[in-house]
Design an enzyme around this catalytic site. Sequence first.
Site, PDB file in Angstrom:
ATOM      1  N   GLY A   8      10.778 -73.022  49.489  1.00  0.00           N
ATOM      2  CA  GLY A   8      10.792 -71.830  48.930  1.00  0.00           C
ATOM      3  C   GLY A   8       9.933 -70.578  49.508  1.00  0.00           C
ATOM      4  CD  GLN A  12       7.404 -61.871  43.491  1.00  0.00           C
ATOM      5  OE1 GLN A  12       7.592 -60.599  43.202  1.00  0.00           O
ATOM      6  NE2 GLN A  12       7.427 -62.657  42.330  1.00  0.00           N
ATOM      7  CG  ASP A  13       6.223 -66.571  42.937  1.00  0.00           C
ATOM      8  OD1 ASP A  13       6.311 -65.462  42.994  1.00  0.00           O
ATOM      9  OD2 ASP A  13       6.408 -67.055  41.851  1.00  0.00           O
ATOM     10  CB  SER A 125      11.018 -70.371  34.188  1.00  0.00           C
ATOM     11  OG  SER A 125      11.424 -69.248  33.517  1.00  0.00           O
ATOM     12  CD  GLU A 127      14.500 -66.545  30.753  1.00  0.00           C
ATOM     13  OE1 GLU A 127      15.340 -67.064  30.250  1.00  0.00           O
ATOM     14  OE2 GLU A 127      14.098 -65.491  30.905  1.00  0.00           O
ATOM     15  CE1 TYR A 149      15.260 -69.608  37.583  1.00  0.00           C
ATOM     16  CE2 TYR A 149      14.176 -68.984  35.403  1.00  0.00           C
ATOM     17  CZ  TYR A 149      14.324 -69.334  36.733  1.00  0.00           C
ATOM     18  OH  TYR A 149      12.884 -69.192  37.462  1.00  0.00           O
ATOM     19  NE  ARG A 184      10.521 -60.920  40.821  1.00  0.00           N
ATOM     20  CZ  ARG A 184      10.299 -62.233  40.880  1.00  0.00           C
ATOM     21  NH1 ARG A 184      10.925 -62.897  41.781  1.00  0.00           N
ATOM     22  NH2 ARG A 184       9.803 -62.942  39.605  1.00  0.00           N
TER      23      ARG A 184
END
Length: 322
Positions: A8, A12-13, A125, A127, A149, A184
């Site tokens: 990935g 961003q990360d 996360s 979340e 997610y 982002r």
Amino acid sequence: MKKALICGVSGQDGAYLAKLLLDKGYQVYGGSRDAQMASFSNLARLGIQNFVQTVSISISDFRSVLQTLLKIKPDEVYNLAGQSSVGLSFEQPVETLESISIGTLNLLEAIRFTNLPIKFYNAGSSECFGDTGKLAADENTPFRPRSPYGVAKAAAFWQVANYREAYQLHTSTGILFNHESPLRPERFVTQKIVAAACRIANGSKEILTLGNIDIARDWGWAPDYVEAMWLMLQQTKADDYVIATGRTCKLSDFIRIVFETVELNWQDYIRIDSLFFRPTDIAEGYANPSKALKQLGWRASTSMESVGARMVEACVQMRKNL
């Protein structure tokens, strides 16, 4: 020279982590589903595209993962791949679960199969926690996810914990709260707000339509957070950590900061539409990152106000360069 594989790397990360590791002298391999076709624009924006060795890897394909690990033999693997949008997960729940949960499982099983001394980081996360009310979530807070997610990230978290305990692998999860940056994409609400504010300041007559702006989140600065990822893999003992600033702000506060930075009154340009509300959402998110400070020596260095201002400054600069 240590070798790291970032799955990935185009996000961003992934881009900020690649820069951090290069600065620390690592040989960095960046994984993408199709490295020959991917643009890696974030790596280009950070000026490091020519220093990252890109490789094609599909983490949903066990054979692809195994072949890549055996070829590179990395010291560290960072799993930042998978569907990354909470909102999109309601429209694509199967893709979300497969790319996050199955992808993580393939990486873990491939590491176990190779028997190489690979240290593994998994992007968790906030979340996973769901709505904890006013409770500041830490590593012992129960998971009650309220999105596909969050469900997928919770499943991946327990897979990582299981492989750590059952097979003694060095596997850690960073339970990251919201973290933003100029990298982002606009489908994320923070960048959507920044981009609209910059266009309006430049003469656009548009009105920005948003959903629930009363939600509250712990917002941090992405470059701070990738340092925490690296620190986790430098520990003798693998563990899981909440990574956050410890300060929660409303989305309306972020909007105000962004529009004030371009000298506008946000209330003149924002419209609320219930069609943009999520089927289930987290009203407020609070975090307790004290374990990361105590054991990793890590603390967020950037406030929400600075995050918003920096994103605006980067947006303005990009418009000048066009």
